[in-house]
Design a protein around this motif. Structure first.
Motif, PDB file in Angstrom:
ATOM      1  N   GLN A 242      46.947  43.384  45.867  1.00 19.83           N
ATOM      2  CA  GLN A 242      46.853  43.080  44.444  1.00 19.83           C
ATOM      3  C   GLN A 242      47.936  42.094  44.054  1.00 19.83           C
ATOM      4  O   GLN A 242      49.050  42.133  44.601  1.00 19.83           O
ATOM      5  CB  GLN A 242      47.003  44.346  43.595  1.00 19.83           C
ATOM      6  N   VAL A 243      47.592  41.223  43.105  1.00 19.72           N
ATOM      7  CA  VAL A 243      48.554  40.286  42.527  1.00 19.72           C
ATOM      8  C   VAL A 243      48.631  40.587  41.040  1.00 19.72           C
ATOM      9  O   VAL A 243      47.600  40.725  40.367  1.00 19.72           O
ATOM     10  CB  VAL A 243      48.127  38.826  42.776  1.00 19.72           C
ATOM     11  N   LEU A 933      43.748  41.164  29.913  1.00 23.74           N
ATOM     12  CA  LEU A 933      42.968  40.153  30.617  1.00 23.74           C
ATOM     13  C   LEU A 933      41.574  40.669  30.948  1.00 23.74           C
ATOM     14  O   LEU A 933      41.410  41.819  31.352  1.00 23.74           O
ATOM     15  CB  LEU A 933      43.672  39.768  31.920  1.00 23.74           C
ATOM     16  N   PRO A 934      40.559  39.835  30.793  1.00 23.86           N
ATOM     17  CA  PRO A 934      39.237  40.191  31.319  1.00 23.86           C
ATOM     18  C   PRO A 934      39.270  40.217  32.848  1.00 23.86           C
ATOM     19  O   PRO A 934      39.858  39.331  33.477  1.00 23.86           O
ATOM     20  CB  PRO A 934      38.331  39.058  30.811  1.00 23.86           C
ATOM     21  N   THR A 935      38.685  41.238  33.435  1.00 25.04           N
ATOM     22  CA  THR A 935      38.570  41.298  34.888  1.00 25.04           C
ATOM     23  C   THR A 935      37.120  41.055  35.289  1.00 25.04           C
ATOM     24  O   THR A 935      36.191  41.479  34.603  1.00 25.04           O
ATOM     25  CB  THR A 935      39.034  42.645  35.453  1.00 25.04           C
ATOM     26  N   THR A 968      35.018  41.070  52.520  1.00 21.90           N
ATOM     27  CA  THR A 968      36.111  41.431  51.613  1.00 21.90           C
ATOM     28  C   THR A 968      35.632  41.287  50.175  1.00 21.90           C
ATOM     29  O   THR A 968      35.096  40.250  49.784  1.00 21.90           O
ATOM     30  CB  THR A 968      37.333  40.520  51.845  1.00 21.90           C
ATOM     31  N   TYR A 969      35.818  42.339  49.410  1.00 22.48           N
ATOM     32  CA  TYR A 969      35.442  42.337  47.994  1.00 22.48           C
ATOM     33  C   TYR A 969      36.629  41.850  47.180  1.00 22.48           C
ATOM     34  O   TYR A 969      37.745  42.374  47.314  1.00 22.48           O
ATOM     35  CB  TYR A 969      35.037  43.746  47.576  1.00 22.48           C
ATOM     36  N   LYS A 970      36.395  40.866  46.330  1.00 21.13           N
ATOM     37  CA  LYS A 970      37.482  40.254  45.572  1.00 21.13           C
ATOM     38  C   LYS A 970      37.276  40.480  44.083  1.00 21.13           C
ATOM     39  O   LYS A 970      36.169  40.374  43.574  1.00 21.13           O
ATOM     40  CB  LYS A 970      37.551  38.750  45.869  1.00 21.13           C
ATOM     41  N   GLN A 971      38.388  40.758  43.405  1.00 16.63           N
ATOM     42  CA  GLN A 971      38.368  40.908  41.954  1.00 16.63           C
ATOM     43  C   GLN A 971      39.203  39.792  41.334  1.00 16.63           C
ATOM     44  O   GLN A 971      40.239  39.400  41.886  1.00 16.63           O
ATOM     45  CB  GLN A 971      38.952  42.270  41.581  1.00 16.63           C
ATOM     46  N   LEU A 972      38.734  39.290  40.201  1.00 12.31           N
ATOM     47  CA  LEU A 972      39.399  38.190  39.511  1.00 12.31           C
ATOM     48  C   LEU A 972      39.952  38.669  38.176  1.00 12.31           C
ATOM     49  O   LEU A 972      39.430  39.604  37.574  1.00 12.31           O
ATOM     50  CB  LEU A 972      38.419  37.037  39.269  1.00 12.31           C
ATOM     51  N   MET A 973      41.000  38.004  37.700  1.00  7.80           N
ATOM     52  CA  MET A 973      41.482  38.215  36.332  1.00  7.80           C
ATOM     53  C   MET A 973      41.458  36.858  35.631  1.00  7.80           C
ATOM     54  O   MET A 973      41.927  35.851  36.163  1.00  7.80           O
ATOM     55  CB  MET A 973      42.881  38.835  36.317  1.00  7.80           C
ATOM     56  N   GLN A 974      40.881  36.847  34.453  1.00  8.00           N
ATOM     57  CA  GLN A 974      40.716  35.605  33.721  1.00  8.00           C
ATOM     58  C   GLN A 974      41.983  35.280  32.950  1.00  8.00           C
ATOM     59  O   GLN A 974      42.478  36.080  32.160  1.00  8.00           O
ATOM     60  CB  GLN A 974      39.532  35.702  32.761  1.00  8.00           C
ATOM     61  N   GLN A 975      42.523  34.096  33.230  1.00  6.54           N
ATOM     62  CA  GLN A 975      43.643  33.582  32.458  1.00  6.54           C
ATOM     63  C   GLN A 975      43.334  32.137  32.090  1.00  6.54           C
ATOM     64  O   GLN A 975      42.418  31.520  32.655  1.00  6.54           O
ATOM     65  CB  GLN A 975      44.953  33.698  33.249  1.00  6.54           C
ATOM     66  N   GLY A 981      43.044  35.321  41.381  1.00  7.51           N
ATOM     67  CA  GLY A 981      42.775  36.481  42.214  1.00  7.51           C
ATOM     68  C   GLY A 981      43.608  37.672  41.781  1.00  7.51           C
ATOM     69  O   GLY A 981      44.832  37.577  41.643  1.00  7.51           O
ATOM     70  N   ARG A 982      42.946  38.788  41.543  1.00 10.22           N
ATOM     71  CA  ARG A 982      43.649  40.010  41.134  1.00 10.22           C
ATOM     72  C   ARG A 982      43.764  41.008  42.282  1.00 10.22           C
ATOM     73  O   ARG A 982      44.812  41.585  42.514  1.00 10.22           O
ATOM     74  CB  ARG A 982      42.917  40.648  39.946  1.00 10.22           C
TER      75      ARG A 982
END
Length: 999
Positions: A242-243, A933-935, A968-975, A981-982
């Motif tokens: 996680q970041v 943040l929207p994820t 690999t499943y990736k989740q994003l955070m909108q900025q 990358g979240r």
């Protein structure tokens, strides 16, 4: 209600007695005819091979009155899937969420969770055409809780007709179970399998199921009985990077850049048990038939997690002079330090979560069919309950630095030998905090419906149907108070106040109950991360005793510093837990009429149905309204007047009544025997989840003031509120149109296309509205309250394409090859009714996340543009290569969906971390900005496979494999600097060996 239940029990016992009496005088028969399903209903077809299963599903789709896609038992058994949720994702227009819970994107679900149809999560679930749900505050089943071994077929209805139960704007998923009369005579089968998960090396998870069914001819009629049992275990591991969100900082050259406060890693061990029991009795004689069914599903889950996470002040982070940044100023590579805090502070927690759920459904059906009349009555009682315990115990550690490389597909955290040694030394750790959460929920529903059908002997009119349905439902959900009870053991910000130093593990008084956890085979061996000292799992599981012992460390340090500190208080349900209790009841009354018709003599025959459903909903919520004030009182006050409202907490009951008319039209035109077109138009509704209807509201009065020489000057007064729910919500409704073209060029070959448009009204969003309270003089004052309201409208429109075919004309063994493919495109829009009430991002002296914009707020206080509907992927597709020839049956299936919005303001992506530490600043010691943040879930595809070999008509051996490419499943955070990358999740491959035997 009680009389209703007594009636159901009495009828059920009478039915059972009748069947057992018949069975006692029975003579076994093997040539009993199959029962004929009522017109317009899907026909249960028993199949023995993959190709025959596809033929059966295709025939259901072709002959249905509505637009429906189906999966039948054998096809379901051949899919490389381990849950009903995973099975559903193969259907065109259906997608699944892969997080454990909607509000918790930090935890991945291997088997999938929520289901969306045509981009919408407003999905109803049924069991054999009857309402079904789980006790989770929602209105539908957790499909992952249902053993797929008990399901004979699944029908996914995409547009409603008047005779269908209301509540499915997105679509309806009906799970069908087998009935004794589905088989010609005696039927029995058993199966066993074991699953190996790549990241849980050396451990396997067994599953078993068995079915037995028979039918007999007796003097009192034909009788049938069926019993189906299932048990399965699943053990998986998920590794994650996680970041943290990116914050605006200044680099060594004085440039404005965006830097995360750290990156971290975690691993989660997941184990679940799923049990199911299903029994059915059937009887028929002359014009009468009846059935009694019992369905029980039990689900037990536990996961244990070890996670390290950054908890430093983001604005104290410094980045090394050699750091590199992208075009928008986002950090790419560099070393992070925190000189102001003596290093980067990390939490290291052990977390355990348990949940037990079960759903029980008892249903009785009676049918009389004579000449042109068919009368059916149906009585059902369903009970669902669940409870959970979530416990976290954490140590803390300070890292002198953290070096990041965020340029690759997965973030890299680079460690020196000194870093690894620092993390491996228990003496560097301190006891940090505990956090517990408990919840329990129970829901009951009794439903009775009666349907009448009259068949016309007429060239145009087919039949007319009408009926009614009554339901009585209640649901009580309790969350502990506080809901998530975070409590410090020792924290750096306490040093210099109550305590002189932290409770370090190096102190003999505080040592023990920890372990050095090595992250073996992390990310399937692709990444090496250091070992970390974590609390033992027994501490998390030992609540409340283990918690009380840990919090005594703080008392010891307080006494050592000459202070007396408050005692730790555990979370509990409590008799006065008003904020944590959601008590709902709901009654519905529905009537409908529907006419089926057809013109067979036309050049292009047309048939269909038209109908109207009327439903009235009466709901009640028991809740509380609480008002408190922190505004100054007494003394000399000047400036802005403060409303004189006395604090109170009062019980408040809510009644919410509404009714809806739901017309529907379904038309089919047959261009040829193989080519047909459909047109459907309807109105639909989806009621609010019970979690959204909670009747608890807190109203607050605060004042910005200053006092000089005993005179207090009030500069401003703020009247705000927060609603945990809104018991006066209306249902979300839609007006929808569907057009399809369907070409069935062979028994198992088809090409279909659909265009749909759903116009949504009264979408529920968290927004601001006005609540009024009177002061002591009777004057009304407006409180700007944030909570769920029917605050938006929108649409979901798109296209579905589906194709399947076996290539029979290929030579030899190649003639067993086949292909299935489908594609869905959905476009959505959400538009607020009252943008004036839309909250803006918080700035300055506030830590109130309720003031956040509906679309989210960035860490620099700026807003985002309009967001689409949640859980909606614009594109998704399935591609499967099939083989079915002789004893061999195989499938290679790939499922993909594009990125989708998960939520805004969810765990891990919201906070008020902007604490101003500059004494010269006018906002010193205050939170500068609140952010959320929207994820998004990033585009994700997974390749699965299965192969089965039949040794005989009775014995079959198979292998199933999931995630063959180790995706690999990736989740994003909108900025505003981009989609960052979240989180990255790795679960490895799973392989299942399965053996089945038919008697």
């Amino acid at each position: 209600m009680k009389q209703f239940k007594k009636t159901a029990i009495a009828l059920g016992l009478a039915q059972m007695s009748l069947m057992l009496a018949g069975a006692a005088m029975a003579q076994t028969t093997t040539d009993a005819p199959k029962t004929e399903a009522p017109a317009g209903e899907p026909v249960a077809v028993v199949v023995t091979g993959q190709r025959a299963a596809l033929q059966s599903a295709q025939k259901i789709k072709q002959n249905s009155d509505e637009i429906v896609d189906s999966i039948v038992a054998e096809d379901m058994g051949k899919l490389p899937d381990r849950s009903v949720t995973e099975v559903l994702q193969r259907v065109v227009g259906v997608t699944i969420d892969r997080t454990m819970a909607k509000g918790d994107p930090e935890h991945f679900s291997v088997e999938g969770s929520g289901v969306s149809i045509r981009g919408l999560s407003y999905v109803r679930s049924e069991l054999n055409g009857r309402d079904s749900f789980s006790a989770n505050g929602g209105r539908s089943l957790n499909f992952g809780d249902v053993p797929p071994e008990l399901v004979a077929g699944v029908d996914i209805y995409k547009n409603p007709s008047a005779e269908q139960i209301e509540g499915a704007v997105g679509g309806l998923v009906n799970l069908r179970t087998a009935m004794p009369f589905d088989y010609k005579g005696f039927k029995s089968s058993i199966s066993a399998d074991t699953t190996w998960s790549e990241l849980k090396k050396g451990k396997t998870s067994p599953s078993y199921s068995g079915l037995i069914s028979n039918r007999w001819k007796t003097p009192i009629g034909e009788v049938g009985a069926l019993l189906d049992l299932a048990y399965s275990e699943s053990g998986t591991r998920t590794d994650a990077f996680q970041v943290e969100p990116y914050y605006p900082l200044t680099d060594a050259k004085g440039n404005r850049v965006f830097v995360p406060k750290g990156a971290q890693w975690r691993t989660l061990e997941f184990n679940r048990k799923r049990e199911g029991a299903y029994g059915a009795l059937q009887w028929k004689k002359d014009d009468w038939s009846s059935s009694l069914t019992y369905f029980k599903s039990k689900y037990e889950m536990q996961w244990d997690e070890q996670a390290i996470f950054a908890q430093s002040s983001p604005y104290n982070i410094k980045v090394s002079p050699d750091a590199t940044f992208g075009p928008t100023g986002a950090l790419l590579t560099g070393t992070l330090t925190d000189p102001a805090d003596g290093g980067i502070n990390f939490g290291d927690d052990t977390r355990t979560a348990k949940r037990n759920s079960d759903t029980t459904d008892v249903s009785w059906n009676l049918r009389w069919r004579h000449d042109a009349w068919t009368v059916t009555t149906d009585l059902q009682h369903i009970k669902a309950k669940t409870n959970s315990f979530d416990s976290t115990v954490a140590t803390g550690v300070t890292m002198p630095q953290e070096t990041l490389d965020l340029t690759g597909n997965v973030p890299k955290i680079l460690f020196t030998d000194a870093d690894r040694a620092n993390l491996a030394n228990p003496n560097n750790y301190y006891w940090a905090f505990t956090m517990e959460h408990l919840d329990k929920s129970e829901a009951n529903e009794t439903a009775w419906k009666t349907d009448l059908k009259y068949d016309f002997d007429h060239p145009v009119l087919r039949d007319v149907r009408f009926g009614f349905r009554l339901t009585d439902r209640d649901a009580v959900t309790q969350n502990s108070n506080p809901s998530y009870n975070w409590a410090a053991i020792t924290q750096p910000w306490q040093v210099g106040g109550d305590i002189a130093h932290l409770a370090y593990l190096g102190d003999p008084r505080f040592s023990g109950n920890t372990n050095l956890h090595s992250f073996d085979n992390f990310f399937n061996g692709g990444v090496s991360v250091p070992s970390v000292v974590f609390p033992n799992v027994s501490l998390a599981q030992g609540f409340p005793g283990s918690y009380a012992a840990l919090h005594q460390y703080y008392q010891i340090l307080c006494a050592e510093n000459g202070k007396t500190c408050g005692q730790w208080q555990p979370a509990s349900f409590g008799a006065d837990n008003y904020a944590g209790t959601n008590d709902q009841s709901e009654k519905t009354k529905a009537v409908y009429g529907q006419l089926r018709f057809g013109w067979d003599e036309l050049k292009y025959p047309v048939d269909g149905n038209i109908g109207l459903r009327y439903v009235k909903t009466d709901s009640n919520a028991q809740g509380y309204t609480v008002f408190n004030s922190t505004a100054p009182t007494g003394g000399t006050l000047t400036g802005v007047p403060i409303p004189n409202i006395l604090p109170f907490a009062k019980k408040q009951d809510y009644e919410n009544n509404y009714h809806n008319f739901l017309p529907s039209l379904n038309l089919r035109l047959k261009a040829t025997d193989k080519l047909q077109f459909r047109f459907a138009a309807a109105s639909a509704l989806s009621r609010p989840d019970f979690t959204q209807l909670q009747g608890y509201t807190t109203l607050s009065e605060t004042a910005n003031s200053s006092t000089v020489n005993g005179v207090t000057t009030v500069n401003s007064v703020s009247l705000t509120g927060t609603g945990s729910g809104n018991p006066m919500l209306r249902p979300t409704t839609s007006k929808q149109i569907d057009l399809t073209a369907e070409w069935y060029f062979s028994q198992s070959g088809s090409l279909t296309a659909a265009i749909f448009n759903k116009r949504l009204k009264d979408i529920i969003v968290n927004q601001s509205y006005v609540t009024q309270l009177p002061d002591t003089a009777g004057k009304m004052h407006d409180f700007i309250t944030t909570g769920p309201i029917n605050g938006a409208k929108g649409h979901a429109r798109g296209v579905e394409l589906a194709f399947q075919q076996y290539f029979d004309k290929l030579p030899g063994a190649l003639s067993g090859l086949g292909v299935q493919a489908n594609f869905t495109f959905v476009d959505s829009k959400r538009e607020l009714y009252n943008p004036v009430y839309q909250k803006y991002c918080s700035g300055g002296n506030t830590a109130d996340n309720a003031n956040l914009n509906l679309n989210g707020c960035d860490t620099d206080g700026t807003t985002f543009g309009n967001l689409p509907l949640e859980n909606l992927s614009r594109q998704s597709y399935n591609l499967a290569l099939l083989y079915d020839k002789g004893p061999w049956s195989a499938r290679l299936a790939y499922n993909w969906r594009s990125k989708a919005l998960q939520a805004v303001n969810v765990n891990g992506t919201q906070g008020t971390d902007g604490l101003d530490s500059n004494p010269a600043s006018p906002t010193y010691g205050q939170h500068v900005v609140a952010w959320a943040l929207p994820t998004w879930s990033d585009a994700y595809g997974q390749l699965d496979a299965s192969v089965f070999y039949k040794f005989s008509d009775k014995v079959q051996l198979g292998l199933e494999a999931q995630n063959l490419t180790d995706a690999t499943y990736k989740q994003l955070m909108q900025q505003n600097i981009g989609m960052m990358g979240r989180a990255w999740f790795k679960t490895g491959r799973r392989v299942t060996a399965k053996l089945s035997y038919d008697f």
